[in-house]
Design a protein around this motif. Sequence first.
Motif, PDB file in Angstrom:
ATOM      1  N   GLY A   1       0.814  -1.212   0.000  1.00 20.32           N
ATOM      2  CA  GLY A   1       0.000   0.000   0.000  1.00 20.32           C
ATOM      3  C   GLY A   1       0.849   1.264   0.000  1.00 20.32           C
ATOM      4  N   LYS A   2       2.028   1.191   0.613  1.00 22.44           N
ATOM      5  CA  LYS A   2       2.888   2.373   0.651  1.00 22.44           C
ATOM      6  C   LYS A   2       3.724   2.485  -0.612  1.00 22.44           C
ATOM      7  N   GLY A   3       3.461   1.602  -1.566  1.00 24.91           N
ATOM      8  CA  GLY A   3       4.177   1.687  -2.834  1.00 24.91           C
ATOM      9  C   GLY A   3       5.622   1.211  -2.739  1.00 24.91           C
ATOM     10  N   LYS A   4       5.934   0.407  -1.708  1.00 18.93           N
ATOM     11  CA  LYS A   4       7.316  -0.043  -1.555  1.00 18.93           C
ATOM     12  C   LYS A   4       7.608  -1.294  -2.362  1.00 18.93           C
ATOM     13  N   ALA A   5       6.558  -1.954  -2.856  1.00 19.81           N
ATOM     14  CA  ALA A   5       6.789  -3.167  -3.645  1.00 19.81           C
ATOM     15  C   ALA A   5       5.802  -3.191  -4.791  1.00 19.81           C
ATOM     16  N   ALA A   6       6.234  -3.804  -5.918  1.00 16.46           N
ATOM     17  CA  ALA A   6       5.360  -3.839  -7.083  1.00 16.46           C
ATOM     18  C   ALA A   6       4.328  -4.936  -6.974  1.00 16.46           C
ATOM     19  N   MET A   7       4.665  -6.013  -6.247  1.00 14.50           N
ATOM     20  CA  MET A   7       3.721  -7.116  -6.094  1.00 14.50           C
ATOM     21  C   MET A   7       3.653  -7.503  -4.624  1.00 14.50           C
ATOM     22  N   ALA A   8       2.564  -8.150  -4.280  1.00 16.53           N
ATOM     23  CA  ALA A   8       2.441  -8.676  -2.919  1.00 16.53           C
ATOM     24  C   ALA A   8       1.633  -9.953  -2.978  1.00 16.53           C
ATOM     25  N   ILE A   9       1.926 -10.850  -2.042  1.00 15.11           N
ATOM     26  CA  ILE A   9       1.103 -12.057  -1.889  1.00 15.11           C
ATOM     27  C   ILE A   9       0.329 -11.890  -0.590  1.00 15.11           C
ATOM     28  N   GLU A  10      -0.947 -11.640  -0.729  1.00 14.09           N
ATOM     29  CA  GLU A  10      -1.775 -11.449   0.454  1.00 14.09           C
ATOM     30  C   GLU A  10      -3.166 -12.008   0.192  1.00 14.09           C
ATOM     31  N   GLY A  11      -3.937 -12.114   1.248  1.00 14.66           N
ATOM     32  CA  GLY A  11      -5.285 -12.651   1.114  1.00 14.66           C
ATOM     33  C   GLY A  11      -6.285 -11.544   0.832  1.00 14.66           C
ATOM     34  N   ASN A  12      -7.557 -11.908   0.663  1.00 18.47           N
ATOM     35  CA  ASN A  12      -8.533 -10.907   0.264  1.00 18.47           C
ATOM     36  C   ASN A  12      -8.824  -9.879   1.347  1.00 18.47           C
ATOM     37  N   TRP A  13      -8.285 -10.039   2.531  1.00 19.64           N
ATOM     38  CA  TRP A  13      -8.434  -8.976   3.519  1.00 19.64           C
ATOM     39  C   TRP A  13      -7.681  -7.721   3.091  1.00 19.64           C
ATOM     40  N   VAL A  14      -6.767  -7.887   2.141  1.00 18.77           N
ATOM     41  CA  VAL A  14      -5.970  -6.729   1.721  1.00 18.77           C
ATOM     42  C   VAL A  14      -6.850  -5.707   1.007  1.00 18.77           C
ATOM     43  N   LYS A  15      -7.979  -6.175   0.454  1.00 14.77           N
ATOM     44  CA  LYS A  15      -8.858  -5.240  -0.246  1.00 14.77           C
ATOM     45  C   LYS A  15      -9.340  -4.148   0.693  1.00 14.77           C
ATOM     46  N   GLY A  16      -9.825  -4.571   1.867  1.00 17.58           N
ATOM     47  CA  GLY A  16     -10.341  -3.600   2.832  1.00 17.58           C
ATOM     48  C   GLY A  16      -9.271  -2.618   3.250  1.00 17.58           C
ATOM     49  N   ALA A  17      -8.074  -3.148   3.518  1.00 23.62           N
ATOM     50  CA  ALA A  17      -6.989  -2.277   3.964  1.00 23.62           C
ATOM     51  C   ALA A  17      -6.614  -1.274   2.878  1.00 23.62           C
ATOM     52  N   MET A  18      -6.573  -1.761   1.626  1.00 29.90           N
ATOM     53  CA  MET A  18      -6.194  -0.857   0.539  1.00 29.90           C
ATOM     54  C   MET A  18      -7.229   0.256   0.393  1.00 29.90           C
ATOM     55  N   LYS A  19      -8.504  -0.152   0.467  1.00 28.82           N
ATOM     56  CA  LYS A  19      -9.561   0.853   0.290  1.00 28.82           C
ATOM     57  C   LYS A  19      -9.510   1.875   1.418  1.00 28.82           C
ATOM     58  N   ALA A  20      -9.286   1.421   2.631  1.00 33.05           N
ATOM     59  CA  ALA A  20      -9.360   2.327   3.777  1.00 33.05           C
ATOM     60  C   ALA A  20      -8.096   3.170   3.938  1.00 33.05           C
ATOM     61  N   ASP A  21      -6.944   2.526   3.830  1.00 31.37           N
ATOM     62  CA  ASP A  21      -5.707   3.227   4.172  1.00 31.37           C
ATOM     63  C   ASP A  21      -4.882   3.674   2.983  1.00 31.37           C
ATOM     64  N   PHE A  22      -4.972   2.971   1.870  1.00 31.46           N
ATOM     65  CA  PHE A  22      -4.124   3.337   0.728  1.00 31.46           C
ATOM     66  C   PHE A  22      -4.976   3.466  -0.519  1.00 31.46           C
ATOM     67  N   PRO A  23      -5.943   4.368  -0.506  1.00 30.52           N
ATOM     68  CA  PRO A  23      -6.888   4.427  -1.633  1.00 30.52           C
ATOM     69  C   PRO A  23      -6.252   4.852  -2.947  1.00 30.52           C
ATOM     70  N   GLY A  24      -5.061   5.420  -2.869  1.00 28.67           N
ATOM     71  CA  GLY A  24      -4.466   5.931  -4.112  1.00 28.67           C
ATOM     72  C   GLY A  24      -3.828   4.877  -4.989  1.00 28.67           C
ATOM     73  N   ILE A  25      -3.655   3.691  -4.446  1.00 28.08           N
ATOM     74  CA  ILE A  25      -2.920   2.656  -5.199  1.00 28.08           C
ATOM     75  C   ILE A  25      -3.873   1.907  -6.127  1.00 28.08           C
ATOM     76  N   LYS A  26      -3.515   1.849  -7.411  1.00 28.26           N
ATOM     77  CA  LYS A  26      -4.303   1.065  -8.362  1.00 28.26           C
ATOM     78  C   LYS A  26      -3.647  -0.315  -8.457  1.00 28.26           C
ATOM     79  N   TYR A  27      -4.453  -1.353  -8.342  1.00 27.25           N
ATOM     80  CA  TYR A  27      -3.852  -2.683  -8.403  1.00 27.25           C
ATOM     81  C   TYR A  27      -4.820  -3.688  -8.983  1.00 27.25           C
ATOM     82  N   THR A  28      -4.252  -4.804  -9.423  1.00 31.27           N
ATOM     83  CA  THR A  28      -5.073  -5.902  -9.929  1.00 31.27           C
ATOM     84  C   THR A  28      -4.707  -7.171  -9.168  1.00 31.27           C
ATOM     85  N   VAL A  29      -5.647  -8.118  -9.191  1.00 30.08           N
ATOM     86  CA  VAL A  29      -5.448  -9.360  -8.453  1.00 30.08           C
ATOM     87  C   VAL A  29      -5.390 -10.521  -9.420  1.00 30.08           C
TER      88      VAL A  29
END
Lengths: 276, 412, 344
Positions: free
Chosen positions: B257-285
């Motif tokens: 979310g802080k843009g420190k990595a181009a990819m991440a392996i995480e579960g679908n809970w990451v959606k909520g975190a991205m929406k709430a805390d890092f809304p600026g990041i565009k990503y695909t799953v």
Amino acid sequence: MRTLTARFAGYAILVFFSLVFLYPFVIQIATSFKTEADASANPLSPIPHPFTTDSMTRIFDGTDFPTWLGNSILVTVIVTAARVLFSAMAGYALSRLRFPGRRALFAAMIGLMAVPGVVLLIPKFLVLNQLGLYNSYAGLIVPILADAAGVFIMKQFFDSVPVSVEEAARIDGAGIFRTFWSVVLPTARPALITLTILSFQGSWNDFGHSLVAVQDPALFTLPRGLADLVSGSLGAGNQYPLKLGAALLATIPVAIIFMIFQRYFVRDANDGADKG
Amino acid sequence: MKPGRLVTAVAAALLLTTTACGSGFDDKAGTAQQSAGPADLKILIASSGPAEAKAVTDAAAKWASASGNKATVTPAQDIAQQLGQAFAGSTPPDVFYIDAARFADYASVGALEPYADKVTNLDDFYPNLRQTFTYDGKVYCVPKDFSTLALEINTDLWQKAGLTDADIPTNWDQLTAAAQKIKAKGIVPLAMGDTRDRVGAFLVQNGGWWTSADGKQATADTPQNEAALTYVQGLLKDGLVKFPKQLDAGWAGEAFGKGKAAMAIEGNWVKGAMKADFPGIKYTVHELPAGPTGTKGTLSFTQCWGIAAKSKFKDQAIKFVDAMTAADQQMEFATAFGVMPSRQSAQAPYTAKFPEDAPFIAGAAYGHGPVNAPKMDTVLADLDTGLQSLATSTPKAVLQRFDKNAKTALGG
Amino acid sequence: MADSKRTSTRSNERLAGWLFIAPVVAVLGLFLVVPILMALWVSFTDWNGQGSPFQSGVPFAGLDNYTGLFAHDGLVRQNFMTSIRNNAYYVIVVVPLQTVLALGLALVVNNRMLKGKGFFRTAFYFPSVTSSVAISVVFLFMFANTGAINEILGFFGVSGPQWFADPRGVLHLALDAVGIVDVNAPPAALSGHGLLGLSWWDWTSGPSVAMCAIIALVVWTTSGTFMLMFLAALQNIPTQLDEAGLIDGATRWQRLRFVTLPQLRPTMFLVLTLGLIGTWQVFDQIYVMSKGNPAKTTLTPAYLSYSTAFRDFDYGSGAAISFVLFLIIVSLTLLQRRALRERP
């Protein structure tokens, strides 16, 4: 230390170490008023850029801080008052009153002082559970209402005070408790103040006991609540300004007491040097 | 009386008194008195964040007012420890989350009530999730939801590295190639957690697992597992994968979310975190890359609603769980904090509402659950320690050590 | 009549004595003595935390929990030995550091030629007064990867490590820097063989980088208290002794070594032993900052005892660990008493 360079070196050392010992608190205060991005980018700077009270207000509505504060005050006041009273009574009894078992009890108390608190974590939990006190205010307060060190300090103090004034009161017909309350206690003021400060500091900062005595968040004291904050119940991100702000608020009461009663703090550390 | 004997007498008296007043323990665990009237349910949850805490509290309040009971929801900060201490006492919470990894521990000591057969339409829950919560042939509790791991890709950083949709990795070789291209541009390619709950996915992709299918034997030391760990180790050594701590983050999602990595392996809970805390990041799953033999693999995580065997409100608790796991309630939770419903009947509405989550739901078919044998917690924690230093150790040593410890714990 | 008054006073005194001491006896007995006895019992069982440990179904384990810590080759022993190793290195570093720092500061503050004693004394003592949890939070921030400490190191051109993520031992790193060994490829002779469940390579790792951050915190917190003790002792040294040394033509260092330090011996013993006892109990900071991570290099016996009981529900083993720790600390306490008495 006659020469100017030697004096300069001496002051340099003192100032350097003062910085080392005090600067972390400066960082703490400054960071509490920084934004998260500023805190990560400029951790050393003592000036927030921009200055924001965001984290501080979040402490009060976003976390359970008021509950922790209330609990800490409640517990500390009760425990400090009880410890001072009980230790004074017990110290007086061991020092002045003759009753069977007195020597054995004193020896037992010295032995108990050697028991490290950490070793008691599990045992205290077992007893609290067995007595049905676990996870209640009683469990948080009752087990720490007395401590062997306090009794030891009071006994040493009473041992060093001449008996004459009390004897005069007794001859006048005053009962033992009366003598204790009206004649002896007032003369014990320095020791009592030291004991009050020690107990206040001990119970305000206590963490281990509340860790095993309660688990309901409504019963958390400040250290326990802080530890909870830090171990990630906040969810996303590091949120250092919030955590440091909470830590700062938790430290202020002790700092105030310290500033006011400084000379007694210093004296109690020296008492340690004597009694060893 | 001599002083020494006096002290002993006092101590003995105290000991006897406390043993007699053993009111803290309920010796007959199974026969807790049932209360028929309005219940005062205590519910302990391990919240993934404020969104989940709020959603569950609201749902509980709704149920409480509709049914005339009281329901208090408390988010735990260390649910394993709190449940453990609570079970030792006499008043554990009535309803609580149980993580699949710890389920066997609690079931084996009789702390749980096997109520699952009293829930509406038990068969509607995914079979492999029901299996996760079966102990000694009995289904103890029902899964509240589940999650799987997938690969998240930061669109902007991906493009900056000169990669396109065609480069999205579908196997290990492609993953390495893409990562190297990203690294060449000075970006950290992949952020991944340093525990078995992430690294384990690679084992599944290579056809292996830590334990046998019935969970009774340790099967870590195999050539497939060694190859999988060696692959991960290679990624670590080449700087193609970084653990969150190395990126100053608490978890991979934060680094992503802080843009420190181009990819991440995480579960679908990451959606909520991205929406709430890092809304600026565009990503695909995307689904995780398959192993060398083309096997797709991911990890699935699930928790169930546990009911305490010592609860005084079992009937009301079961009704509460029923309400929380109704298909539409599960859809509400899914929308609120990004988990997937555990009822098969809710799969269609879910895929319709969240088409971008197709890779996560696809994982339901080939996702492997956590190791769930009792008393394995220390062994698994030790495994995590080994994985944390994977970059500098030998994969085979890590696997052998796990086998040795697991054998003692499993009694095999 | 005087007689009966005296006997009634005497029995009054007895009653008063017992009454006065009753609250303390009740609390300490119930919450200090009884718990220890209960825990001793639990350490001989395999109690899993459900129900009372005194009921009949609880499996009796005899000395198994204790032998598991020392003799049985398994994870329990390995974790215990790791915790002992970590705590031992911690003690070896912290005690000398805090003693020397405390003594040094006391000597400088005590100097007659320097002003502002009160301020400096307060400044150095203040950290000891605050809660260990609050300080741990501040140090977590300071030792973060992009924290204050790494920024300071950056001023000197040193790239600071990822403090709390780095499990490598300091000794290993030092040897690696000199080129004797390779941290990533330990020599087979050392890593292949071992003692009590840990390889020689593991035993000789030194405190880990993460542990060093905690060491810094503890030294920072406790030096002030010990400095006060040294200060008090220094102020009790009659100035004639020092002046006599001056007249004899001794240099400052000689005066320090032959006049001041011998006078400080009792305080030195006290500080050293209090330090030894305190460092073996480190728990709060571990709980708040690292919980034993990374890679168990900040695991200590106190924390291990806690986590074995409350997280793994193995109360028997946890209690056993705490009693072994108790024995270690008690032996150190007895050592202190013996060392003090041996003073001529």
